[in-house]
Enzyme design. Structure first.
Site, PDB file in Angstrom:
ATOM      1  N   TYR A   1       2.084  11.208 -11.655  1.00 21.45           N
ATOM      2  CA  TYR A   1       1.542  10.285 -10.660  1.00 21.45           C
ATOM      3  C   TYR A   1       1.064   8.994 -11.328  1.00 21.45           C
ATOM      4  CZ  TYR A   1      -1.579   8.327  -7.120  1.00 21.45           C
ATOM      5  OH  TYR A   1      -2.212   7.485  -6.229  1.00 21.45           O
TER       6      TYR A   1
ATOM      7  N   PRO B   1     -46.691  10.606  37.363  1.00 17.06           N
ATOM      8  CA  PRO B   1     -47.678   9.696  37.958  1.00 17.06           C
ATOM      9  C   PRO B   1     -49.106  10.246  37.871  1.00 17.06           C
ATOM     10  CG  PRO B   1     -45.728   9.826  39.350  1.00 17.06           C
ATOM     11  CD  PRO B   1     -45.557  10.855  38.289  1.00 17.06           C
ATOM     12  N   GLY B   2     -50.042   9.375  37.487  1.00 17.81           N
ATOM     13  CA  GLY B   2     -51.445   9.749  37.417  1.00 17.81           C
ATOM     14  C   GLY B   2     -51.854  10.440  36.139  1.00 17.81           C
TER      15      GLY B   2
ATOM     16  N   ASN C   1     -11.398   7.288  -6.204  1.00 14.91           N
ATOM     17  CA  ASN C   1     -11.198   8.228  -5.110  1.00 14.91           C
ATOM     18  C   ASN C   1     -11.752   7.611  -3.823  1.00 14.91           C
ATOM     19  OD1 ASN C   1     -10.335  10.853  -6.649  1.00 14.91           O
ATOM     20  ND2 ASN C   1     -12.086  10.038  -7.778  1.00 14.91           N
TER      21      ASN C   1
ATOM     22  N   LEU D   1       0.810  -1.215   0.000  1.00 21.12           N
ATOM     23  CA  LEU D   1       0.000   0.000   0.000  1.00 21.12           C
ATOM     24  C   LEU D   1       0.844   1.267   0.000  1.00 21.12           C
ATOM     25  CD1 LEU D   1      -2.532  -1.081   2.813  1.00 21.12           C
ATOM     26  CD2 LEU D   1      -2.574  -1.664   0.376  1.00 21.12           C
TER      27      LEU D   1
END
Length: 381
Positions: free
Chosen positions: A113, A293-294, A142, A63
């Site tokens: 390149y 609650p309730g 890419n 690589l």
């Protein structure tokens, strides 16, 4: 198996080495590869290291390379000459192991390149013929993914980093189309080659699939939408192999370390709170409901909208009644025994906190709330 990875500290190298280590340590059981050792070679390694590794390895992932030199001559030194050195050492030690090289789609282009990459390919092909060694040449598009260096040679990495850090991005021509390849797909294909069943392209060149094609303008739009999703709560397209899914994973890897979290808008009143969490175009939305609650919430029904309730903390009672019936159906729910309650259409329903502590309910609806078409009609159970 002893595996040599050159360029081990680079973008592809980091992703490959971490995957190989997971396989070696038994953390990744998706592959049946017996890895005895992983030899990593990079800029801080010595020629003696390379001699040791090439004399002993069973497979080479080559690589190492140069793509942003100060002088064009460095292209040929890093991409061609080093490949020649690698091949010479393998020949010196009579090592016939397979070699995989990460080349570039630029290898067919008339630039320094590309020409240096092509020279590296030719050295490798000649070595394969001379030594009767298997050679895998991958011309990669890419690349993008986690651990890719921003502001270097990847537009995806640069744009993800900039958007995540509130920096501007530059687009010279929005209509330019870019071929993209995701790093996880690359590593998956490299492992295929390691196992001896690579994907063949043509003329001896191997290929990583899929390659995603996207115009720069659309790419910028998608990446910017990831930042906005914290406000809109919209989840990107998460379908299998979608480019957007892969880009989102990449974007998250560039978040500033102090910005992993973000607040949600809690709609609070004396009864408790209701908070939207996630929204999708295809799969509805998820919300979190907290009742004191309730307290009774709901008392409405829907024509087409359907929901699922999951009480994860506290104790509750969910009641249903077909709007054309007097029969009341009741389900007791508790965070001590997790179970999902489906909310059918045509049934008015409510949810009552019958416990002594706050009740927390995860609520899924098959569609995101639309104030112009709420499909919600008040009617007591």
């Amino acid at each position: 198996m002893k595996i040599l990875v050159t360029g081990a500290n680079g973008f592809v190298g980091k992703n490959l080495v971490s995957t190989l280590k997971n396989i070696k340590d038994g953390k990744d059981k998706t592959r049946s590869i017996n890895i005895e050792d992983i030899y990593t070679y990079d800029l801080d390694s010595t020629i003696d290291d390379l001699k040791k590794y090439t004399s002993d390895c069973d497979f080479v992932f080559h690589l190492a390379g140069v793509n942003r030199p100060k002088d064009a001559s460095e292209f040929y030194e890093g991409n061609a000459s080093f490949t020649e050195t690698l091949c010479s050492l393998l020949k010196e030690y009579d090592n016939h192991c397979p070699i995989l090289i990460s080349s570039s789609i630029q290898a067919s282009k008339d630039n320094d390149y590309g020409k240096s990459k092509k020279e590296g390919e030719d050295y490798l092909l000649n070595h394969g013929e001379t030594m009767n060694s298997k050679v895998y040449i991958y011309r990669l598009a890419n690349l993008f993914g986690k651990w890719c260096r921003p502001n270097y040679n990847s537009v995806v990495a640069t744009w993800c980093y900039n958007v995540a850090h509130d920096l501007d991005i530059q687009i010279n021509d929005e209509s330019v189309e870019l071929p993209l390849c995701y790093i996880d797909d690359v590593i998956d294909e490299f492992l295929n080659a390691l196992e001896g069943h690579p994907t063949i392209c043509k003329e001896g060149i191997y290929q990583v699939y899929p390659i995603h094609f996207i115009k720069l303008g659309e790419l910028a739009k998608i990446i910017k939408s990831f930042k906005e999703s914290r406000k809109t709560l919209q989840i990107p397209n998460m379908q299998e192999d979608s480019l957007e899914k892969k880009l989102y994973s990449t974007y998250l890897s560039y978040l500033p370390k102090d910005q992993f979290s973000y607040p949600l808008k809690m709609n609070i009143d004396q009864r408790g709170s209701f908070t939207e969490f996630l929204k999708t175009k295809e799969f509805g939305q998820v919300s979190v409901n907290i009742s004191k609650p309730g307290i009774t919430k709901g008392q409405h029904w829907h024509h087409s909208k359907n929901e699922k309730f999951l009480v994860v903390s506290g104790e509750g009672l969910i009641q249903f009644r077909d709007i054309y019936s007097d029969e009341i159906i009741e389900y007791h729910v508790s965070g001590d025994k997790l179970e999902v309650i489906d909310i059918p259409t045509g049934y008015t329903h409510n949810i009552i906190n019958i416990g002594k502590t706050d009740m927390v309910t995860i609520m899924w609806a098959n569609e995101a709330f639309n104030p112009e078409h709420p499909d919600t009609y008040f009617e007591e159970v």
